[in-house]
Scaffold this motif. Structure first.
Motif, short mmCIF file in Angstrom:
data_model
loop_
_atom_site.label_atom_id
_atom_site.label_comp_id
_atom_site.label_asym_id
_atom_site.label_seq_id
_atom_site.Cartn_x
_atom_site.Cartn_y
_atom_site.Cartn_z
N TYR A 232 -12.59 6.49 16.64
CA TYR A 232 -13.14 5.41 15.82
C TYR A 232 -13.88 5.96 14.60
CZ TYR A 232 -14.39 0.63 14.84
OH TYR A 232 -14.48 -0.59 14.24
N LEU A 233 -14.69 6.99 14.82
CA LEU A 233 -15.42 7.59 13.71
C LEU A 233 -14.46 8.21 12.70
CD1 LEU A 233 -18.34 9.27 15.70
CD2 LEU A 233 -18.43 7.16 14.34
N ALA A 234 -13.41 8.85 13.19
CA ALA A 234 -12.41 9.43 12.29
C ALA A 234 -11.69 8.33 11.51
CB ALA A 234 -11.42 10.27 13.09
N GLY A 235 -11.45 7.20 12.18
CA GLY A 235 -10.74 6.10 11.53
C GLY A 235 -11.50 5.52 10.34
N ILE A 236 -12.82 5.45 10.45
CA ILE A 236 -13.63 4.95 9.33
C ILE A 236 -13.46 5.86 8.11
CG2 ILE A 236 -16.00 4.57 8.53
CD1 ILE A 236 -16.70 3.77 11.40
N LEU A 237 -13.51 7.16 8.33
CA LEU A 237 -13.32 8.11 7.23
C LEU A 237 -11.92 8.00 6.65
CD1 LEU A 237 -15.08 11.25 8.79
CD2 LEU A 237 -16.02 9.65 7.11
N CYS A 238 -10.93 7.82 7.52
CA CYS A 238 -9.53 7.68 7.07
C CYS A 238 -9.37 6.49 6.12
CB CYS A 238 -8.61 7.46 8.27
SG CYS A 238 -8.43 8.85 9.35
N ALA A 239 -9.94 5.36 6.53
CA ALA A 239 -9.79 4.13 5.76
C ALA A 239 -10.35 4.28 4.36
CB ALA A 239 -10.47 2.98 6.49
N ILE A 240 -11.51 4.90 4.25
CA ILE A 240 -12.17 5.03 2.95
C ILE A 240 -11.39 5.94 2.02
CG2 ILE A 240 -14.25 5.88 1.78
CD1 ILE A 240 -15.82 5.03 4.30
N ILE A 241 -10.96 7.10 2.51
CA ILE A 241 -10.34 8.09 1.64
C ILE A 241 -8.93 7.67 1.19
CG2 ILE A 241 -9.22 9.53 3.39
CD1 ILE A 241 -10.29 11.96 1.78
N SER A 242 -8.26 6.86 2.00
CA SER A 242 -6.88 6.51 1.67
C SER A 242 -6.72 5.13 1.06
CB SER A 242 -6.02 6.60 2.94
OG SER A 242 -6.45 5.66 3.91
N HIS A 243 -7.80 4.39 0.91
CA HIS A 243 -7.67 2.99 0.50
C HIS A 243 -7.10 2.80 -0.93
CE1 HIS A 243 -8.27 -1.28 1.07
NE2 HIS A 243 -8.79 -1.35 -0.13
N PRO A 244 -7.55 3.54 -1.93
CA PRO A 244 -6.97 3.34 -3.27
C PRO A 244 -5.45 3.48 -3.30
CG PRO A 244 -8.97 4.63 -3.43
CD PRO A 244 -8.66 4.52 -1.97
N ALA A 245 -4.93 4.49 -2.60
CA ALA A 245 -3.48 4.66 -2.55
C ALA A 245 -2.82 3.53 -1.78
CB ALA A 245 -3.14 6.01 -1.92
N ASP A 246 -3.50 2.97 -0.78
CA ASP A 246 -2.96 1.84 -0.03
C ASP A 246 -2.78 0.63 -0.93
OD1 ASP A 246 -2.28 0.60 2.60
OD2 ASP A 246 -3.99 -0.66 2.12
N VAL A 247 -3.76 0.41 -1.83
CA VAL A 247 -3.65 -0.68 -2.79
C VAL A 247 -2.44 -0.47 -3.69
CG1 VAL A 247 -4.75 -1.84 -4.74
CG2 VAL A 247 -6.12 -1.18 -2.75
N MET A 248 -2.25 0.76 -4.15
CA MET A 248 -1.12 1.07 -5.03
C MET A 248 0.21 0.85 -4.32
SD MET A 248 -1.69 1.85 -8.15
CE MET A 248 -2.98 2.37 -9.29
N VAL A 249 0.30 1.22 -3.05
CA VAL A 249 1.53 1.02 -2.29
C VAL A 249 1.87 -0.47 -2.23
CG1 VAL A 249 2.55 1.13 0.02
CG2 VAL A 249 1.35 3.11 -0.90
N SER A 250 0.88 -1.30 -1.96
CA SER A 250 1.10 -2.75 -1.89
C SER A 250 1.56 -3.31 -3.23
CB SER A 250 -0.18 -3.46 -1.43
OG SER A 250 -0.52 -3.07 -0.13
N LYS A 251 0.89 -2.87 -4.31
CA LYS A 251 1.24 -3.36 -5.65
C LYS A 251 2.65 -2.95 -6.04
CE LYS A 251 -2.67 -5.23 -7.30
NZ LYS A 251 -2.76 -6.60 -7.86
N ILE A 252 2.98 -1.68 -5.86
CA ILE A 252 4.27 -1.16 -6.29
C ILE A 252 5.42 -1.77 -5.49
CG2 ILE A 252 5.71 0.93 -6.37
CD1 ILE A 252 3.15 2.45 -7.19
N ASN A 253 5.25 -1.88 -4.16
CA ASN A 253 6.31 -2.46 -3.34
C ASN A 253 6.47 -3.95 -3.57
OD1 ASN A 253 7.45 -0.29 -1.85
ND2 ASN A 253 5.62 -0.18 -0.60
N ASN A 254 5.42 -4.61 -4.06
CA ASN A 254 5.50 -6.04 -4.33
C ASN A 254 6.25 -6.35 -5.62
OD1 ASN A 254 3.71 -8.44 -5.93
ND2 ASN A 254 4.51 -8.96 -3.90
N GLU A 255 6.21 -5.42 -6.58
CA GLU A 255 6.82 -5.66 -7.88
C GLU A 255 8.32 -5.36 -7.87
OE1 GLU A 255 4.64 -3.50 -10.82
OE2 GLU A 255 2.89 -4.79 -10.66
N LYS A 256 9.01 -5.91 -8.84
CA LYS A 256 10.46 -5.75 -8.92
C LYS A 256 10.88 -4.81 -10.04
CE LYS A 256 11.38 -10.34 -7.01
NZ LYS A 256 12.05 -11.65 -7.21
N LYS A 257 9.93 -4.28 -10.80
CA LYS A 257 10.27 -3.40 -11.91
C LYS A 257 10.75 -2.06 -11.37
CE LYS A 257 7.02 -5.54 -15.14
NZ LYS A 257 5.88 -5.31 -16.06
#
Length: 313
Positions: A232-257
């Motif tokens: 659980y403690l490791a998971g909190i650190l994982c979420a924080i460090i990887s979140h910006p890239a997670d947003v980018m993955v969602s944005k890029i896969n959502n677009e059709k360009k």
């Protein structure tokens, strides 16, 4: 798993450590740990992905779940669950089985049987092993992640299920489109997994150092409890460090360009959302990933104990 355990030592099942049978067991454990856990939090993932694409869509996470349930029905809360289950089962196989393999391989290559040398370089070994395993695992995950995100962020969903989504995506955009999010996926998942495994190993090591009895004198239940806490403690650190890239993955896969390089697409998206936009949905992701990671380690180490292998750490 102790990387200093000699290969000839056998657990009660007769599985020799660091053999094909051992890695097969760890790979199966990764499937059991990752596929069901990721699938179980599909409603949270659905809200997170939709808010990353459109922050104004719902006023909050609970409001989003209530809105979908009221307007679309209970089943729609699990949009993308098929792609999630298959994709993360395959990723779990490569991640956990690969980590065990590369951890032992790098240890032998860099340290041999020198325990003191291993202890000195163990953090670097954990980082390298987890990065290598995730790099390969994401090659299996990426197509299913692309379909999942597209299903979750198109309203109504562009497909009736995983196979329908694959068929439509390949027909309209080509097979290559299933991998258009691979680089941002690596940017999200590799740091995530490096933190997940390395922080877990070191956190568990620290926990054991403060307990009154050494690990080998503790019960299986106590050891699995340590794994759950460390996860659980490791998971909190994982979420924080990887979140910006997670947003980018969602944005890029959502677009059709499709005419832009990954760097061009990322730069364009960043101009649209800004630095603060990279952190949209972080609270729900911390809760989701913390819960996921803890239960994954709980399930993984429970599985290892069931087949007669030692717990991790």
């Amino acid at each position: 798993m102790s990387t200093t355990t000699p290969p000839e030592v056998k657990p009660s099942t007769g599985i020799t450590l660091y053999t094909p049978e051992f890695y097969a067991a760890c790979t199966l454990g990764g499937i059991v740990a990752c596929g069901p856990t990721h699938s179980s939090v599909t409603p949270l993932d659905l809200i997170k992905c939709r808010l990353q694409v459109n922050p104004k869509l719902y006023p909050g996470n609970l409001a989003g779940i209530k809105t979908i349930y009221t307007k679309e029905g209970f089943g729609k809360l699990f949009t993308g669950v098929g792609a999630t289950f298959i994709g993360y089962s395959l990723q779990g196989a490569g991640k956990y089985g690969g980590y065990e393999f590369f951890k032992h391989t790098y240890t032998k290559a860099l340290c041999g049987d020198d325990i003191a040398k291993f202890r000195k370089h163990r953090t670097g070994i954990y980082l390298m092993a987890s990065a290598t395993a995730e790099f390969l695992a994401d090659l299996m995950l990426c197509p299913f992640e692309a379909i999942k995100v597209k299903q979750q962020t198109t309203m109504p969903s562009f497909s009736r299920g995983l196979l329908d989504g694959m068929k439509k995506t390949i027909k309209t955009d080509g097979i290559a489109s299933l991998y258009k999010g691979l680089v941002p996926l690596w940017c999200r998942q590799i740091p995530y997994t490096m933190v997940k495994f390395t922080s877990f190993e070191r956190i568990v090591e620290t926990i054991y150092s403060y307990l009154p009895r050494p690990k080998d004198q503790m019960s299986t239940l106590q050891q699995i409890g340590v794994s759950f806490t460390g996860g659980y403690l490791a998971g909190i650190l994982c979420a924080i460090i990887s979140h910006p890239a997670d947003v980018m993955v969602s944005k890029i896969n959502n677009e059709k360009k499709m005419g832009q390089t990954m760097a061009q697409a990322s730069k364009r998206i960043y101009k649209q959302i800004g630095f603060s936009g990279l952190w949209v949905g972080l609270p729900v992701r911390i809760f989701m990933i913390g819960t996921l990671t803890s239960f994954q380690w709980l399930i993984y180490d429970s599985f290892k104990v069931t087949v007669g292998l030692p717990t991790t750490g």
